[in-house]
Enzyme design. Sequence first.
Site, PDB file in Angstrom:
ATOM      1  N   LYS A  62       0.872  -1.177   0.000  1.00 37.79           N
ATOM      2  CA  LYS A  62       0.000   0.000   0.000  1.00 37.79           C
ATOM      3  C   LYS A  62       0.911   1.229   0.000  1.00 37.79           C
ATOM      4  O   LYS A  62       0.833   2.085   0.880  1.00 37.79           O
ATOM      5  CB  LYS A  62      -0.941  -0.018   1.209  1.00 37.79           C
ATOM      6  CG  LYS A  62      -2.157  -0.903   1.024  1.00 37.79           C
ATOM      7  CD  LYS A  62      -3.112  -0.450  -0.095  1.00 37.79           C
ATOM      8  CE  LYS A  62      -3.954   0.741   0.314  1.00 37.79           C
ATOM      9  NZ  LYS A  62      -4.859   1.153  -0.809  1.00 37.79           N
ATOM     10  N   ASP A 105      -5.185  -3.519  -2.732  1.00 37.46           N
ATOM     11  CA  ASP A 105      -6.606  -3.602  -3.087  1.00 37.46           C
ATOM     12  C   ASP A 105      -6.763  -4.056  -4.530  1.00 37.46           C
ATOM     13  O   ASP A 105      -7.580  -4.924  -4.850  1.00 37.46           O
ATOM     14  CB  ASP A 105      -7.320  -2.263  -2.814  1.00 37.46           C
ATOM     15  CG  ASP A 105      -6.575  -1.043  -3.368  1.00 37.46           C
ATOM     16  OD1 ASP A 105      -5.416  -1.186  -3.818  1.00 37.46           O
ATOM     17  OD2 ASP A 105      -7.167   0.056  -3.346  1.00 37.46           O
ATOM     18  N   ASP A 139      -1.385 -12.774   4.456  1.00 32.42           N
ATOM     19  CA  ASP A 139      -2.382 -13.597   5.137  1.00 32.42           C
ATOM     20  C   ASP A 139      -3.709 -13.527   4.391  1.00 32.42           C
ATOM     21  O   ASP A 139      -4.347 -14.544   4.115  1.00 32.42           O
ATOM     22  CB  ASP A 139      -2.539 -13.105   6.585  1.00 32.42           C
ATOM     23  CG  ASP A 139      -3.480 -13.973   7.398  1.00 32.42           C
ATOM     24  OD1 ASP A 139      -3.430 -15.215   7.243  1.00 32.42           O
ATOM     25  OD2 ASP A 139      -4.261 -13.414   8.192  1.00 32.42           O
ATOM     26  N   ASP A 156      -5.455 -16.702   1.807  1.00 33.61           N
ATOM     27  CA  ASP A 156      -6.799 -17.281   1.956  1.00 33.61           C
ATOM     28  C   ASP A 156      -7.617 -17.075   0.683  1.00 33.61           C
ATOM     29  O   ASP A 156      -8.329 -17.962   0.238  1.00 33.61           O
ATOM     30  CB  ASP A 156      -7.556 -16.653   3.135  1.00 33.61           C
ATOM     31  CG  ASP A 156      -7.483 -17.510   4.396  1.00 33.61           C
ATOM     32  OD1 ASP A 156      -6.426 -18.125   4.625  1.00 33.61           O
ATOM     33  OD2 ASP A 156      -8.484 -17.558   5.156  1.00 33.61           O
TER      34      ASP A 156
HETATM   35  C1  IPM Z   1      -2.290 -18.416   8.899  1.00 30.47           C
HETATM   36  C2  IPM Z   1      -3.227 -18.195  10.051  1.00 30.47           C
HETATM   37  C3  IPM Z   1      -2.458 -17.583  11.202  1.00 30.47           C
HETATM   38  C4  IPM Z   1      -1.981 -16.226  10.766  1.00 30.47           C
HETATM   39  C5  IPM Z   1      -3.220 -17.481  12.517  1.00 30.47           C
HETATM   40  C6  IPM Z   1      -3.756 -18.807  12.964  1.00 30.47           C
HETATM   41  C7  IPM Z   1      -2.354 -16.872  13.596  1.00 30.47           C
HETATM   42  O1  IPM Z   1      -4.312 -17.431   9.652  1.00 30.47           O
HETATM   43  O2  IPM Z   1      -1.271 -19.118   9.088  1.00 30.47           O
HETATM   44  O3  IPM Z   1      -2.559 -17.895   7.818  1.00 30.47           O
HETATM   45  O4  IPM Z   1      -2.732 -15.237  10.811  1.00 30.47           O
HETATM   46  O5  IPM Z   1      -0.835 -16.135  10.337  1.00 30.47           O
HETATM   47 MG    MG Z   2      -4.356 -17.016   7.529  1.00 33.87          MG
END
Ligand code: IPM
Ligand code: MG
Length: 389
Positions: free
Chosen positions: A214, A247, A271, A275
């Site tokens: 960012k 973003d 992170d 996901d």
């Molecule tokens: C990940 C998880 C962890 C993080 C949590 C469980 C602390 O979300 O490994 O991605 O945020 O790093």
């Molecule tokens: Mg995570």
Amino acid sequence: MSTRRDEFTVLVLGGDGIGPEVVGAGVEVLLAVAKREGLRVEIEEDLLHGAAWERYGTFCRDETVARAREVDAVLVGAVGDPRFDDYLADDVSPVEEGTEAGAVARDPADKDGLMRLRRDLDVFAGLRPARAFEALVERTPFRPEVVRGADLMVLRELCGGAYFGLPRGIERLPGGGRRAYDATVYTEAEIERIARVGFELARRRRRRLLSVDKANVMESGMLWREVVSDIGAREYPDVALTHFYADNAAYQLARAPRDFDVVLADNLLGDLLSDQAGAIAGSLGMLPSASLAGLPPSGEPAKPGLYEPVHGSAPDIAGQGIANPLGTILSVAMMFEYGFALPALARRIEDAVERTLATGPRTPDLGGEAGSAALTHAVIDACRESGPG
Ligand code: IPM
Ligand code: MG
């Protein structure tokens, strides 16, 4: 010719929720492949996070960290135990009337076993690959022509940034109410070392690196962009480097996932993006990771290394035997590749997973009704079919 090592020690930390179940599956695959290859793998077990707190009153013992440093690889299940949510939220120091507002800078490594391991082992490079598995393309939220063939690697900085930066804390304000803050802090050296891993990974893949920040808003983002650009220009002119604001990166990842190769991001942004990349694979349960203290030259083992699925502890389905073990099994493949420097065996496990997805049993997150054990055994059978006689 160098002789291949054939003895390894793996520390297994199941953690919480479905963690112990999925690492159980991972260890079965690990031992089956090792046996067939004539490798000796010694398994040691220990507790992490909630499970460790219950037994030892700490989320991660010193002994566990010491052992994790010595072994060839650490296999982690998942951490996160809702029983500790209140304990963690409550820890705020009261401020005396008339004094400066006091703050508690809680060390994140004290409230999370995994965070302590990452920090103490200095595994700053979080390799989080995600690809569209052909058999799961229809299960993704994408149209097949948008996602088919997508194959990327999120490289997440794991030991700095907002997760560990100081100051941090929750403080009571003299006038009432509380104030909470975290700081995204990066030194040039921290950015340089993760950038180099990004460029090296890109060289082993399609030679494209996207750096995410960012820089339009944050000082840390400006420095991030400058340092990554400098390293690229000076040391990796053969890698095509692009910069996106975070973003826009999230938007483009949803719009055209096939355009991505290596995605370099700081701790927090990585992170989020890792996901999001789970949607490409069809289930978050499919995603593996390797957390390394750098990337050794190919052919040399990385040590120390934590190998863990990206998914969480999923307490809602713990103990039911239905968790998807494939994220952990693919993490075991990464262990063969990076921890043991045996990439051919990593490919064998990945191929076995791919073939199992095509015809075999599926856990509920993949649209089936099978349990973890049936899926694990199908992968082990598929590994046998492709292994040497
Ligand atoms: C990940 C998880 C962890 C993080 C949590 C469980 C602390 O979300 O490994 O991605 O945020 O790093
Ligand atoms: Mg995570």
